[in-house]
Write a protein that holds these residues in place. Structure first.
Motif, short mmCIF file in Angstrom:
data_model
loop_
_atom_site.label_atom_id
_atom_site.label_comp_id
_atom_site.label_asym_id
_atom_site.label_seq_id
_atom_site.Cartn_x
_atom_site.Cartn_y
_atom_site.Cartn_z
N GLN A 1 50.34 -22.59 58.46
CA GLN A 1 49.45 -23.65 59.17
C GLN A 1 48.26 -23.26 59.34
O GLN A 1 46.98 -24.08 59.54
N VAL B 1 45.51 -23.77 65.42
CA VAL B 1 45.41 -24.40 64.29
C VAL B 1 44.03 -25.21 63.83
O VAL B 1 43.56 -24.80 62.77
N ALA B 2 43.91 -25.94 64.68
CA ALA B 2 42.62 -27.09 64.31
C ALA B 2 41.58 -26.25 64.40
O ALA B 2 40.49 -26.53 63.38
N LYS C 1 52.85 -25.99 72.54
CA LYS C 1 52.46 -26.72 71.74
C LYS C 1 51.16 -27.25 71.49
O LYS C 1 50.47 -27.31 70.52
N GLU C 2 50.48 -27.44 72.52
CA GLU C 2 49.03 -27.83 72.62
C GLU C 2 48.23 -26.33 72.26
O GLU C 2 47.17 -26.54 71.38
N GLU C 3 48.79 -25.54 72.67
CA GLU C 3 47.93 -24.18 72.21
C GLU C 3 48.02 -23.73 70.75
O GLU C 3 47.02 -23.58 70.04
N VAL C 4 49.20 -24.12 70.25
CA VAL C 4 49.25 -23.87 68.71
C VAL C 4 48.55 -24.77 67.94
O VAL C 4 47.91 -24.55 67.18
N ASP C 5 48.52 -26.20 68.60
CA ASP C 5 47.86 -27.02 67.86
C ASP C 5 46.22 -26.83 67.74
O ASP C 5 45.72 -27.24 66.80
N LYS C 6 45.79 -26.30 69.04
CA LYS C 6 44.45 -25.85 69.02
C LYS C 6 44.11 -24.87 68.20
O LYS C 6 43.12 -24.94 67.42
N ASP D 1 59.22 -26.32 66.24
CA ASP D 1 60.06 -27.22 67.01
C ASP D 1 61.25 -26.56 67.21
O ASP D 1 61.89 -27.13 68.32
#
Length: 314
Positions: free
Chosen positions: A216, A181-182, A174-179, A147
């Motif tokens: 994460q 991690v998921a 953010k979208e790439e990091v979230d993906k 953040d």
């Protein structure tokens, strides 16, 4: 700014984070996730972020932080950059100068006649000195979470007149990091890791920017117990015996450029041949700079780590 204590023991002892600086490149050409250069700069001026106000779109920016330099170029503000510090090495076209971010000199900075200065610490009280000279200064302190990265990118976008491109970059990061991690495979037992900042066995804990990022992915950091009292400010020096005993599943080397560490040099260390990560070949070579900055190329770091984790048999 943020070369870890592998090279600067003072950092490990709680001093301010130093500038990133093994002098290497690497990563994607345009700084992690490339900016959308077609987005128009529509920010209004004067622009204010916190207590920093820029009266008109800056055309003579001085960056004294390698991370901030990467951010500025990634949001399309490169043509506005007049000079960068002597440790800013990415992208290659950044106008490196004699200015220091370790020991910033207000007089030398003012001599460039900048209309915006970006620093990552307030060493030598440089912020107050430049402010007294009516030079706007944005303090982009070392990030502690993603953040912080997103906020600094969008702040710089607002201050430089590149708000849409900055917001777009932060969103895509953010979208790439979230993906990433998921998509990491879920495991019943967490994989353990050792993150090396230098052959002197300096490491980082889960309380640091990189450590929190790797957490994460469901990884357990073997360095955490070594700084349980936080006296090392998240950057403890490990004992070889305890490290071997911890037997990490993965080893990440963030000293491949500065200190020429490789899988072969690690395996040759006394007692290390029996470590799980060494026996299975799970030693990951990282770019020193990418592993010590909190800018756009952080996504590259996370992707490399996620790929390594996915290759470990369940």
């Amino acid at each position: 700014m943020m070369r870890y204590p592998a090279r600067f023991v003072a950092v490990a002892l709680g001093a301010a984070l130093a500038l990133a600086g093994c002098g290497s490149g690497g990563g994607t050409e345009n700084g992690g996730i490339p900016p959308n250069t077609d987005v128009s700069a529509t920010a209004d001026f004067p622009a204010t972020v916190g207590d920093v106000t820029v009266e008109a779109k800056p055309t003579k920016i001085v960056s004294l932080s390698p991370t901030a330099t990467e951010m500025l170029y990634a949001i399309g503000a490169g043509p506005q950059v007049l000079a960068v510090d002597d440790q800013s090495n990415f992208p290659a076209e950044a106008p490196k100068s004699e200015l220091s971010g370790y020991q910033p000199n207000a007089e030398a900075i003012a001599g460039k006649s900048p209309d915006l200065v970006v620093v990552s610490n307030d060493t030598n009280n440089v912020v107050a000195q430049l402010t007294q000279l009516k030079i706007p200064v944005y303090l982009a302190a070392s990030g502690k979470t993603m953040d912080d990265s997103y906020r600094q990118i969008t702040d710089l976008g607002a201050l430089t007149g590149n708000r849409p491109a900055a917001e777009d970059l932060a969103k895509r990061m953010k979208e790439e990091v979230d993906k990433l991690v998921a998509d990491v495979p879920k495991r019943a037992t967490k994989l353990t890791y050792y993150y090396e900042l230098g052959p002197e066995l300096y490491s980082l804990t889960s309380k640091t920017f990189v450590g929190a990022l790797l957490a994460q992915l469901g990884l357990e950091n073997i360095a955490d117990p070594a700084d349980a009292d936080r006296k090392s400010d998240g950057y403890p020096q490990l004992a070889a015996e305890s490290l071997v005993k911890a037997d990490p599943d993965l080893i990440f080397l963030s000293d491949t450029v500065c200190c020429q560490q490789t899988a072969e040099t690690v395996k040759a260390r006394p007692g290390w041949a029996g470590i799980t990560a060494v026996k299975t070949g799970q030693i990951v070579l990282l770019n020193d700079d990418i592993g010590s900055r909190w800018g756009p190329r952080t996504v590259d770091l996370l992707r490399q780590v996620a790929d390594a984790v996915a290759k470990v048999p369940a």
